[in-house]
Scaffold this motif. Structure first.
Motif, PDB file in Angstrom:
ATOM      1  N   UNK A  13       0.829  -1.211   0.000  1.00 30.48           N
ATOM      2  CA  UNK A  13       0.000   0.000   0.000  1.00 30.48           C
ATOM      3  C   UNK A  13       0.867   1.266   0.000  1.00 30.48           C
ATOM      4  N   UNK A  14       1.978   1.223   0.721  1.00 32.79           N
ATOM      5  CA  UNK A  14       2.879   2.385   0.755  1.00 32.79           C
ATOM      6  C   UNK A  14       3.516   2.641  -0.605  1.00 32.79           C
ATOM      7  N   UNK A  15       3.781   1.569  -1.338  1.00 35.61           N
ATOM      8  CA  UNK A  15       4.428   1.719  -2.649  1.00 35.61           C
ATOM      9  C   UNK A  15       3.552   2.471  -3.636  1.00 35.61           C
ATOM     10  N   UNK A  37      -8.265  -5.731   3.175  1.00 37.90           N
ATOM     11  CA  UNK A  37      -9.509  -5.030   2.828  1.00 37.90           C
ATOM     12  C   UNK A  37      -9.737  -3.834   3.740  1.00 37.90           C
ATOM     13  N   UNK A  38      -9.457  -4.016   5.038  1.00 36.75           N
ATOM     14  CA  UNK A  38      -9.653  -2.918   5.990  1.00 36.75           C
ATOM     15  C   UNK A  38      -8.689  -1.765   5.732  1.00 36.75           C
ATOM     16  N   UNK A  39      -7.454  -2.104   5.394  1.00 42.17           N
ATOM     17  CA  UNK A  39      -6.461  -1.064   5.100  1.00 42.17           C
ATOM     18  C   UNK A  39      -6.884  -0.268   3.870  1.00 42.17           C
ATOM     19  N   UNK A  40      -7.357  -0.980   2.835  1.00 43.05           N
ATOM     20  CA  UNK A  40      -7.793  -0.297   1.612  1.00 43.05           C
ATOM     21  C   UNK A  40      -9.026   0.564   1.861  1.00 43.05           C
ATOM     22  N   UNK A  41      -9.926   0.046   2.696  1.00 43.08           N
ATOM     23  CA  UNK A  41     -11.148   0.797   2.992  1.00 43.08           C
ATOM     24  C   UNK A  41     -10.848   2.069   3.779  1.00 43.08           C
ATOM     25  N   UNK A  42      -9.991   1.960   4.785  1.00 42.55           N
ATOM     26  CA  UNK A  42      -9.634   3.122   5.603  1.00 42.55           C
ATOM     27  C   UNK A  42      -8.675   4.056   4.884  1.00 42.55           C
ATOM     28  N   UNK A  43      -7.834   3.479   4.025  1.00 41.32           N
ATOM     29  CA  UNK A  43      -6.721   4.228   3.467  1.00 41.32           C
ATOM     30  C   UNK A  43      -5.500   3.944   4.302  1.00 41.32           C
ATOM     31  N   UNK A  44      -4.358   3.807   3.673  1.00 37.69           N
ATOM     32  CA  UNK A  44      -3.155   3.398   4.381  1.00 37.69           C
ATOM     33  C   UNK A  44      -2.798   4.332   5.529  1.00 37.69           C
ATOM     34  N   UNK A  45      -2.965   5.636   5.325  1.00 36.24           N
ATOM     35  CA  UNK A  45      -2.520   6.594   6.353  1.00 36.24           C
ATOM     36  C   UNK A  45      -3.441   6.569   7.567  1.00 36.24           C
ATOM     37  N   UNK A  46      -4.736   6.396   7.347  1.00 35.22           N
ATOM     38  CA  UNK A  46      -5.662   6.256   8.477  1.00 35.22           C
ATOM     39  C   UNK A  46      -5.447   4.919   9.174  1.00 35.22           C
TER      40      UNK A  46
END
Length: 329
Positions: free
Chosen positions: A231-233, A314-323
């Motif tokens: 996700x950071x990339x 899925x949770x990381x994508x839904x929240x967004x990496x920074x959140x």
């Protein structure tokens, strides 16, 4: 029979009056023949079902008049400046700003005329050109000063947090560009100082290239930290999995997880409680967060673990990496 004729005549008179009354509801003359702009004022009219809606449309029409005074698109040219002996160049040729997609909250709108009838609500507004000019200049200066403060803040702020706080640097540049475009026909001689805005964009790009995050995890978190790295990339943030400290590293992303397995009936259930921490190279914790992910399978725990990993992603994508990392809300 005479009575019936009398009734018919009465009906004719009634409908005649109603028709005449209906015909009296017409658009106001000042709306049908709107006032032309002058050297002092910009005028606009609007019609809507309600007075409040007509007012909003009329103000938007003032904005639209400002848009039509400039070209459909505005280009900020390539700039090269020298600040304190340190030269930097910022290519803005491709930064095309379509002013028709932008809207300003204008101060000093005057409601000249308002009228309501059966056809709806009608409004005429005007605004002094010199007020628009003053507002545009003031807002450009405010944007530039804010950019200057943000650049100064980098000296005493964590690089990653600063980079995130200023992730809208290009939008800031566009906000200034739109105002310069709208200002150009009102005051062609005005030379806007946007040096700090330009420098903010350049600095933001530079800081982005300097951020390097080392990914660290325990045995249960190897998949989770890999997914976070992916996700950071997306944001072109450099990451590494080296266990040793490197000179260019700015942060460490640590993930420690506790896995809980249960079997309910025929279902194998895997729950992963992941504690995430971002630490800078001064050993200061920048952020903390927790993600609880679950997966289940009727086959075995291996498939349940994979399901928990997918749920984590899925949770990381839904929240967004920074959140998800707890760096922004």
């Amino acid at each position: 029979m005479f009575t019936n004729i009398k009734k018919i005549l009465v009906l004719f008179v009634f409908f005649g009056i109603a028709f005449t009354a209906g015909c009296q509801s017409t658009k106001p003359t000042w709306y049908s023949k709107p006032q032309a702009d002058t050297n002092e004022y910009i005028y606009a009219v609007a019609q809507a079902r309600t007075l409040s809606h007509a007012k909003k449309i009329a103000v938007n029409n003032i904005n639209e008049k400002l848009w039509t005074q400039v070209e459909s698109s505005f280009y900020m040219r390539e700039t090269a400046r020298d600040t304190n002996g340190t030269g930097f160049s910022n290519s803005l040729v491709d930064n095309k700003v379509n002013t028709k997609t932008e809207s300003l909250t204008l101060n000093g709108i005057e409601y000249v005329q308002m009228e309501e009838n059966a056809l709806g609500a009608f409004v005429e507004v005007k605004i002094k050109k010199n007020l628009v000019t003053q507002q545009l200049i003031r807002e450009i200066q405010d944007i530039n000063r804010k950019a200057q403060r943000e650049i100064a803040a980098l000296k005493h702020q964590d690089k990653l947090l600063w980079w995130l706080d200023n992730r809208n640097a290009h939008q800031t540049q566009q906000d200034a560009s739109v105002r310069i475009a709208m200002l150009s026909p009102l005051k062609p001689t005005y030379q806007a100082d946007i040096s700090s805005i330009e420098q903010l964009v350049v600095t933001h790009q530079k800081v982005s290239s300097e951020i390097n995050i080392r990914l660290s995890s325990d045995r249960e978190s190897s998949k989770a930290v890999q997914l976070l790295g992916n996700q950071l990339s997306v944001f072109n943030i450099a990451t590494s999995t080296s266990t040793s400290k490197k000179k260019n590293q700015t942060h460490i992303l640590k993930v420690d997880s506790e896995r809980r397995r249960n079997k309910v009936g025929d279902a194998f259930i895997s729950t992963l409680v992941s504690n995430i921490k971002v630490v800078n190279m001064n050993s200061k914790t920048v952020s903390r967060s927790e993600i609880i992910s679950t997966g289940n399978s009727v086959t075995n725990y291996t498939y349940a673990d994979e399901g928990a990993a997918r749920h984590f992603d899925e949770q990381v994508k839904e929240k967004g990496i920074w959140a998800a990392l707890g760096l922004i809300k």
